[in-house]
Scaffold this active site. Structure first.
Site: not given
Length: 416
Positions: A63, A75, A253, A300, A374
């Site tokens: 990129c 970036c 996700q 949750e 994660c």
């Protein structure tokens, strides 16, 4: 500040090159192991100035916003575009191995399931209005400067094709020159945009936002701070063949490919369990798939996500019963006594992990557990609690869904 020449010995956990010096490690973004580099050094941070001896693993970035030479990316969205595929994937797998070893855990770790360009269906942009234009992009590393992007090789084609429309909506929303966040999710009905960080809108700005969306193709919904401003079409996400309409800004996700891979691993280990608890269930990424074969209790903290899960379960034929419970599992985990009702437990917490919940799981008699994480470091801490209580670690699978970054997902199967 001093300028010096150093040799990079390894990559740090954030993807920076690391050189050992008499004063301790020096961290150099965009440098690779084995390279001899000239850096402008301030304490333990080095800014890469030039490469005397480049690594054979260095590649041209994909990129233009990463930096034309791959030396100093502008970036901040990606950090490792300059690293060749094979060592890049090995690096991410090693992050998982090292995190587990730090807690004395040495299971076999599978090869990483790779990510590919163009897969990201969920992107969080930084946005800010200037005197001349509307900036949409990513913050430069360690900076509040927004790099206005014209391309993004990680994002899906649907998001890239709508960049002008996204910018137009952001322009309509912007009330000042203050920066704000704009989460963009690709859904079957079009893009779902959720802005955060804008205090309030006038009636005129609300009308302008609605008119912008209605006059633009491909935008399904726009929300501000959780409030729906306009819903041209109800956004729909497919969870393994089950249609879910998530609330504005809901966690999903980042890529469908990674989600499908994680879900396949979860359902494989849960197997034919008849009573399943899905903890930190979100809008039903795993719950709804698991309900094809067993009764699921989904827990949750976010009420709107739970409502979306419950609605999808009720509207889908052929599922086993799905019950839902709104509960903050950080403050009030399911206790060992409550866990007696389940044959299998799946948990997929935020980055902080599920320490208190794992302490209760350790006291339980649940036969199968699947941990999804994660954050390898908090995962290792949580797994150590379970292993000490008699659980054995089976399959450990790293998954890449944040391409060209140091972030890695992991799915771990455990058995009592």
């Amino acid at each position: 500040m001093s300028t010096e020449t150093i040799t990079i010995s390894r990559l740090g956990a954030q993807g920076d090159g690391v050189a050992d010096s008499a004063g301790g490690p020096v961290y150099v973004p965009f440098a690779l192991p084995g390279e001899t580099v000239a850096v402008a050094r301030v304490k333990n941070h080095g800014t890469l100035m030039s490469i005397t001896a480049p690594s054979r693993d260095r590649q041209a970035p994909a990129c233009r916003h990463f930096g034309p030479d791959g030396l100093n990316g502008t970036c901040g969205g990606c950090t490792l575009q300059h690293y060749a595929d094979a060592p890049y994937r090995a690096f991410k797998r090693q992050l998982v191995i090292d995190a587990l070893r730090s807690k004395g855990l040495t299971p076999e770790v599978d090869d990483i399931i790779p990510a590919a360009p163009g897969e990201r269906r969920r992107v969080v942009f930084a946005a800010r209005r200037t005197e001349k234009d509307m900036l949409i992009g990513f913050n430069q590393a360690e900076s509040h400067h927004i790099v206005d992007i014209e391309e993004c090789p990680i994002a899906s084609a649907a998001i890239l094709a709508r960049l002008p429309a996204i910018k137009a909506v952001a322009q309509a929303l912007a009330t000042s020159a203050e920066p704000f966040r704009l989460t963009v999710i690709e859904t079957a009905a079009g893009l779902d945009l959720a802005a955060d960080g804008i205090k309030s809108l006038t009636d005129a700005q609300r009308r302008r936002t609605v008119e912008t969306v209605l006059g633009t193709k491909g935008i399904a919904r726009v929300a501000l701070n959780g409030e729906i401003l306009v819903e041209h079409q109800k956004p729909i996400i497919d969870f393994g063949g089950i249609q879910v309409s998530p609330p504005p800004g809901a966690f999903t996700q980042a890529t469908k490919q990674a989600e499908d891979a994680m879900a396949a691993l979860v359902t494989e280990h849960v197997g034919n369990a008849k009573r399943i608890a899905d903890l930190f269930a979100g809008a039903g990424t795993f719950s709804l798939r698991l309900a094809r074969t067993g009764r699921v209790h989904a827990v949750e903290a976010e009420e709107k996500a739970l409502q979306a899960l419950d609605h999808a379960a009720r509207m889908t034929q052929g599922l086993k019963p799905v019950t839902v419970e709104r509960r903050d599992l950080f403050r009030r985990p399911l206790m060992a006594q409550e866990l007696k009702a389940f044959d299998a437990v799946v948990f997929d917490p935020p980055r902080a992990g599920a320490e208190f919940q794992c302490k209760e799981l350790a006291r339980s008699s649940v036969k199968k557990i699947v941990a999804v994480s994660c954050n390898p470091l908090t995962l290792a801490r949580d797994l150590a609690i379970l292993v000490e209580a008699g659980y054995s670690i089976g399959k450990v699978t790293p998954i890449d869904q944040f391409l060209w970054t140091s972030h890695v997902e992991v799915v771990v199967a455990l058995q009592k």
